[in-house]
Structure formats: structure tokens, C-alpha cells
Design an enzyme around this catalytic site. Structure first.
Site, mmCIF file in Angstrom:
data_model
loop_
_atom_site.group_PDB
_atom_site.id
_atom_site.type_symbol
_atom_site.label_atom_id
_atom_site.label_comp_id
_atom_site.label_asym_id
_atom_site.label_seq_id
_atom_site.Cartn_x
_atom_site.Cartn_y
_atom_site.Cartn_z
ATOM 1 N N CYS A 154 0.825 -1.211 0.000
ATOM 2 C CA CYS A 154 0.000 0.000 0.000
ATOM 3 C C CYS A 154 0.860 1.262 0.000
ATOM 4 O O CYS A 154 0.725 2.121 -0.874
ATOM 5 C CB CYS A 154 -0.918 -0.022 1.219
ATOM 6 N N ALA A 197 -3.156 -6.790 -15.142
ATOM 7 C CA ALA A 197 -3.792 -6.580 -13.814
ATOM 8 C C ALA A 197 -4.992 -7.512 -13.739
ATOM 9 O O ALA A 197 -6.130 -7.104 -13.949
ATOM 10 C CB ALA A 197 -4.213 -5.119 -13.668
ATOM 11 N N ARG A 243 -4.800 -10.930 -7.856
ATOM 12 C CA ARG A 243 -3.602 -11.067 -7.021
ATOM 13 C C ARG A 243 -3.494 -12.484 -6.475
ATOM 14 O O ARG A 243 -4.484 -13.201 -6.398
ATOM 15 C CB ARG A 243 -3.648 -10.045 -5.871
ATOM 16 N N ASP A 259 -4.954 -9.194 3.131
ATOM 17 C CA ASP A 259 -5.205 -9.918 1.883
ATOM 18 C C ASP A 259 -5.117 -11.434 2.054
ATOM 19 O O ASP A 259 -5.855 -12.175 1.413
ATOM 20 C CB ASP A 259 -4.182 -9.498 0.809
ATOM 21 N N ALA A 278 -6.690 -2.083 1.727
ATOM 22 C CA ALA A 278 -5.812 -1.670 2.823
ATOM 23 C C ALA A 278 -6.605 -1.342 4.085
ATOM 24 O O ALA A 278 -6.237 -1.754 5.190
ATOM 25 C CB ALA A 278 -4.989 -0.460 2.390
ATOM 26 N N HIS A 321 -24.734 23.515 2.194
ATOM 27 C CA HIS A 321 -24.872 23.970 0.815
ATOM 28 C C HIS A 321 -23.869 25.085 0.552
ATOM 29 O O HIS A 321 -23.687 25.941 1.425
ATOM 30 C CB HIS A 321 -26.294 24.495 0.597
HETATM 31 P P1 NAI Z 1 -9.560 -7.576 -10.167
HETATM 32 O O1 NAI Z 1 -9.915 -8.938 -9.735
HETATM 33 O O2 NAI Z 1 -10.266 -6.398 -9.611
HETATM 34 O O3 NAI Z 1 -9.715 -7.468 -11.773
HETATM 35 C C1 NAI Z 1 -9.050 -8.320 -12.662
HETATM 36 C C2 NAI Z 1 -9.819 -8.373 -13.962
HETATM 37 O O4 NAI Z 1 -9.036 -9.064 -14.932
HETATM 38 C C3 NAI Z 1 -11.142 -9.150 -13.838
HETATM 39 O O5 NAI Z 1 -12.201 -8.316 -14.235
HETATM 40 C C4 NAI Z 1 -10.929 -10.336 -14.773
HETATM 41 O O6 NAI Z 1 -12.111 -10.720 -15.454
HETATM 42 C C5 NAI Z 1 -9.900 -9.809 -15.770
HETATM 43 N N1 NAI Z 1 -9.110 -10.843 -16.451
HETATM 44 C C6 NAI Z 1 -8.549 -11.946 -15.897
HETATM 45 N N2 NAI Z 1 -7.861 -12.647 -16.849
HETATM 46 C C7 NAI Z 1 -7.987 -11.962 -18.024
HETATM 47 C C8 NAI Z 1 -7.502 -12.168 -19.351
HETATM 48 N N3 NAI Z 1 -6.738 -13.206 -19.675
HETATM 49 N N4 NAI Z 1 -7.835 -11.272 -20.313
HETATM 50 C C9 NAI Z 1 -8.610 -10.194 -20.006
HETATM 51 N N5 NAI Z 1 -9.087 -9.959 -18.756
HETATM 52 C C10 NAI Z 1 -8.770 -10.817 -17.769
HETATM 53 O O7 NAI Z 1 -7.977 -7.478 -9.955
HETATM 54 P P2 NAI Z 1 -6.979 -6.243 -9.973
HETATM 55 O O8 NAI Z 1 -7.528 -5.091 -10.741
HETATM 56 O O9 NAI Z 1 -5.693 -6.835 -10.405
HETATM 57 O O10 NAI Z 1 -6.916 -5.809 -8.455
HETATM 58 C C11 NAI Z 1 -6.496 -6.747 -7.471
HETATM 59 C C12 NAI Z 1 -7.078 -6.429 -6.114
HETATM 60 O O11 NAI Z 1 -6.473 -5.285 -5.573
HETATM 61 C C13 NAI Z 1 -8.565 -6.207 -6.144
HETATM 62 O O12 NAI Z 1 -9.170 -7.125 -5.266
HETATM 63 C C14 NAI Z 1 -8.749 -4.809 -5.659
HETATM 64 O O13 NAI Z 1 -9.841 -4.705 -4.770
HETATM 65 C C15 NAI Z 1 -7.441 -4.471 -4.959
HETATM 66 N N6 NAI Z 1 -7.113 -3.064 -5.184
HETATM 67 C C16 NAI Z 1 -7.942 -2.103 -4.710
HETATM 68 C C17 NAI Z 1 -7.681 -0.776 -4.959
HETATM 69 C C18 NAI Z 1 -8.631 0.249 -4.467
HETATM 70 O O14 NAI Z 1 -9.472 -0.054 -3.647
HETATM 71 N N7 NAI Z 1 -8.572 1.508 -4.932
HETATM 72 C C19 NAI Z 1 -6.515 -0.335 -5.710
HETATM 73 C C20 NAI Z 1 -5.729 -1.430 -6.172
HETATM 74 C C21 NAI Z 1 -6.028 -2.738 -5.897
#
Ligand code: NAI
Length: 470
Positions: free
Chosen positions: A45, A267, A270, A310, A318, A442
């Protein structure tokens, strides 16, 4: 006294937002606490995730405002993006926070032990760092986190195929990038790099991006991304990525033309950091998906061994890790505490931002609630008009009979901050009346919750009434 003989009331493996918060909470009780960390204090984080990305996104937001300046009556004739300067600022912010975190931990008399922690037995942990030694701990909290999922079909080379950490070390901006995965990370980076002038293509295997946030949010983000020139392709699963001197070629199967770009960011979720910490040795039960099973006290099947963050396979956030850290630490020091997951806010730092908490309408109906929504567009708010931030909406999901707020979603300016009000509402089982009877200042964007709640109560003020058919 030599390190070999050191004994602690509580050891915590991993000093991310879960582990370090647990350490501080446990230290309040006067217990001796060891915080074991192999890399940097603050975890993903602080060092490679939330804070550095938000620092870069803050830079991108300044750029967005500069681009809009003329419409506000401010002429900015010459400007350009100094990407290396943005990266330097990102590093400075991270280093500054890391330094204060270390001071904070020391002020709480927490023992920071550098090295990789591994159970030798339930009460003994070996620490492998510059030197190898063992400590005794009466209880332990495992807070080892997760890392980007590395797919064997297109593994990271950290040069042309990046993960969410290496992408932030780019020396120069690419002209074009392909982002594999339209989840939270994919969308945040799509937003960032597009703002900085990069040609961005998002490829998502599912029928919609940000699928976990519900259809309304996903549709709003898809149309906002497309309006800003981000190419979004859904129902497209990436099969392989070829790298060559000039860049990458991304393949999605025979019937779709490959896409060339300078770099790819993968992405796709994880994976859990569950290896080499000796979990098998002490018999900690794992879920087949690789996370550690915990009860609602965050204790594993082994008494006195807890897990948070996680590695527990809940929402990978986080702030949830920090909250779990407090609950686990309290249990470890003898204060009986239980975790609840019904009001965990989730925020996405795209432009526009997204904030969600509780149930979407789809999920509420799936759970058998007779639910409805009240949805208010920012377009109709004075503050949004004044600041030229009219994109998006705030929406409450409520049970019709009781008026209880079950969930809320907001897309738009300051969404990540706005969602806090609804987290309080859901955590405390508030009804629509609690929001409509609260005076909202407001002109502020927080009025969107008042207006959305009035709409859900069928008494809209700054919105036309529903058309009634007799
Ligand atoms: P994610 O699980 O949110 O999204 C991954 C996406 O990749 C899914 O929609 C999936 O269908 C797609 N995918 C998988 N294989 C694929 C392929 N071969 N071709 C095309 N698409 C494919 O995972 P992400 O974005 O990597 O994030 C990981 C974790 O980190 C999440 O659980 C998230 O909540 C957390 N996170 C949260 C943040 C926040 O709250 N602002 C910031 C960064 C991470």
C-alpha cells in the site's frame, strides 16, 4: 541479551497496513510486540500501491485542471508534463511517510525486526535477514499480504510486460499501452495514463469492466472512459503476449486481430503470499484458493495464531486490513472482538472516482430484499456546476418497507470521500429518514446523498417527481 533468546507477547509477520496497525493496537496494552518485515514498512500500500499511485493520480488531476483552465477564465498558455518530476515527487512522498511510520512504531515501543519470518513451531519464528535468528512469541498475527497474479501464458518481464508495481518505475511515458484486466487496478492505471497523454486500450474477459461494482457503476465508467478516448473491449480474454524490440503484440484468439502497443500492463487479480512461512508445519488450515481460513475473531484453526489482510482472502483493501488488524490485536491481547464485513467501503481512484459500500441493487434483490434505489445526478447540483465536475451520480439502495439503507454507489468528483457518510449509515443500520433529516451543507457535493435519499423516499426536491400513471 542475544536475539536468540528474545521473547514477545505478540509477533506480527508483515508490516503492511494490516500488520503495523495491529502492532500499534497491541502495544496500547503494554504487551511486547515484534513486527517482522522483509521489505519496506508500510507494505504494498505505502510503497508500491495506494500511496504512489495516488500521488501520480494527483499530478494527473492537476494536469486535467490545467487543460480545463480556459473554461474557468484562466489562460495557461504553455505547459507540459514532466514525467520524471512526477516520479520524483512520488518517491519523496513515499519516503517521507515511510520515515514517519518508522518513528510512529518506535514511539509505541514496537520492536521492528528486519527479515523474512518463518514458523519453526507454533511459538517460535525464525527471522532470516542480514543474520538468521529465532524469537519466541506467545501469539502471532500473520499479515503477509498478496502480490500481482503472474500468469504463465504471459509472465511479467518487468520491461515490456508490467505488473502494477513495475509500471510505476517507467522512465518515460509510452505512446500506447494495452491493459489486460478491467478491474480496479486496470481502470485506475487506464485513467492515469490516458490523462498523461498515452493511448490506452483496456481488454476485459468479462462482459463489463469493474464488474464487482454493479451494472450502473460499470456502465457509467465505460461511457466516461470511452468519452475520454480510452478504448474498452469487453468479452475479450487475452491468450498470449509476444514481446519484440519495439513493444508487444497482444493476442486474444483466432477471430480477433492482435493489438500492438509499446507496453502491456497485466492486472488480472492477485495471489496470496502463503509460501515459505511454515504454515504447513504448524497446521494452519488453508482454503484451496490459497488464502488462510479465519473465524470472525480472525483466528485460524490454530489457537493463538491469527491472520489479517489480503492473506485472509476477503476484499483485498488496505483499510479492511487495518480494521482486521485492530480486531485481531484486540483478541490477541484479551479483548473479545468480532469482525463484520457488511459496511466495507471500496473506492476506485479513476477519473471520475468511484465509491461503493454495502449491497448493489442486484445483490440486494439476489438476497431476497424488496429493494429500490434513489439516484441523483451531479449535473443537478450547484457545487458540481460551479466546479465543472458534473459527471456521475450518487445512488442509495434501500429496503422499501423499512427504508433501511442497504448499499450506496457514487461515481463522480470526490466519490472516494463522499462514500464515508454511507459507510456510517450502513454500519449503524440507518434508514432514509436519518439522511433526509440531517442538514447537509450547501453548496457541497454531499447534498447528493440528501437528494438521492429524498428521491428514494418519493419526495424529491431538486428533481422532478416520478411520473405517476393512473
Ligand atoms: P480484479 O480482480 O479487480 O480485476 C481483474 C480483472 O481481470 C477481472 O475483471 C478479470 O475478469 C480480468 N481478467 C482476468 N484474466 C484476463 C484475461 N486473460 N484477459 C482479459 N481480462 C482478464 O484485480 P486487480 O484489478 O488486479 O486488483 C487486485 C485487487 O487489488 C482487487 O481485489 C482490488 O480490490 C485491490 N485493489 C484495490 C484498490 C482500491 O481499492 N482503490 C486499488 C488497487 C487494488
Amino acid at each position: 541479551m542475544s536475539e536468540q533468546k528474545r521473547q514477545f507477547d505478540l509477533a506480527i509477520i508483515g508490516a503492511g497496513p494490516g500488520g503495523y496497525v495491529a502492532a500499534i493496537r497491541a502495544a496500547h496494552s503494554g504487551k511486547s510486540v515484534a513486527l517482522i518485515e522483509d521489505k519496506e514498512l508500510g507494505g504494498i500500500c505505502l510503497n508500491w500501491g495506494c500511496i504512489p499511485t495516488k500521488t501520480l493520480l494527483a499530478g494527473a488531476d492537476v494536469l486535467r485542471k490545467v487543460k480545463m483552465a480556459k473554461e474557468f477564465g484562466v489562460n495557461v498558455d504553455h505547459f507540459h508534463v514532466d514525467f520524471p518530476a512526477m516520479l520524483r515527487r512520488k518517491t519523496q512522498v513515499v519516503e517521507r511517510i515511510r520515515k514517519s511510520l518508522e518513528g510512529l512504531l518506535l514511539s509505541h515501543k514496537i520492536h521492528i525486526l528486519r527479515g523474512f519470518g518463518q514458523f519453526r513451531s507454533k511459538n517460535e519464528i525464525i527471522i532470516k535477514g542480514d543474520e538468521t535468528y529465532a524469537i519466541q512469541a506467545e501469539k502471532t498475527i500473520i499479515a503477509t499480504g498478496s502480490r500481482p497474479r503472474n500468469l504463465s501464458a504471459f509472465p511479467f518481464d518487468y520491461h515490456k510486460i508490467h505488473d502494477s508495481s513495475s509500471i510505476m518505475e517507467l522512465a518515460t511515458l509510452p505512446n500506447k499501452m494495452v491493459i489486460v484486466g478491467g478491474g480496479v487496478i486496470g481502470c485506475e492505471f487506464a485513467s492515469l495514463f490516458k490523462e498523461l497523454g498515452v493511448d490506452v486500450v483496456v481488454l476485459e474477459a468479462l462482459p463489463m469492466i469493474l464488474s464487482l461494482e454493479g451494472k450502473n457503476v460499470s456502465d457509467a465508467m465505460t461511457s466516461s472512459f470511452k468519452k475520454r478516448g480510452i478504448a474498452v473491449h469487453t468479452n475479450v480474454a487475452v491468450k498470449s503476449i509476444d514481446t519484440h524490440g519495439d513493444g508487444v503484440v497482444v493476442h486474444m484468439g483466432d477471430d480477433l486481430a492482435p493489438i500492438s502497443a509499446d507496453i502491456a500492463l497485466v492486472a488480472v487479480g492477485r495471489q496470496f503470499n502463503n509460501e515459505n512461512i511454515g504454515l504447513e508445519k504448524i497446521g494452519v488450515a488453508m482454503h484451496p484458493a490459497g488464502f488462510i481460513d479465519v473465524d470472525d475473531h480472525l483466528q485460524t484453526n490454530v489457537p493463538g495464531i491469527y491472520a489479517i489482510g489480503d492473506i485472509t482472502g476477503k476484499m483485498l483493501l488496505a483499510h479492511l486490513a487495518s480494521h482486521q488488524g485492530i480486531i485481531a490485536a484486540q483478541n490477541a491481547i484479551g479483548i473479545d472482538s468480532v469482525i463484520h464485513y457488511n459496511a466495507v467501503p471500496s473506492v476506485i481512484f479513476t477519473h471520475p472516482e468511484v465509491g461503493t459500500v454495502g449491497l448493489t441493487l442486484e445483490k440486494a434483490q439476489e438476497k431476497g430484499y424488496d429493494a429500490t434505489i434513489g439516484k441523483f445526478p451531479f449535473q443537478a447540483l450547484g457545487k458540481s456546476q460551479a466546479s465543472m465536475e458534473t459527471e456521475g451520480f450518487a445512488q442509495v439502495v434501500v429496503e422499501k418497507r423499512s427504508g433501511q439503507i442497504l448499499g450506496a454507489q457514487v461515481v463522480g468528483h470526490e466519490a472516494a470521500t463522499l462514500i464515508a457518510e454511507m459507510a456510517v449509515a450502513i454500519q449503524n443500520e440507518l434508514t432514509l429518514d436519518c439522511i433526509t433529516e440531517t442538514i447537509h451543507a450547501h453548496p457541497t457535493v454531499s447534498e447528493a446523498w440528501l437528494e438521492a435519499s429524498l428521491i428514494a423516499s418519493d419526495t424529491p426536491i431538486h428533481f422532478p417527481p416520478k411520473i405517476r400513471r393512473s
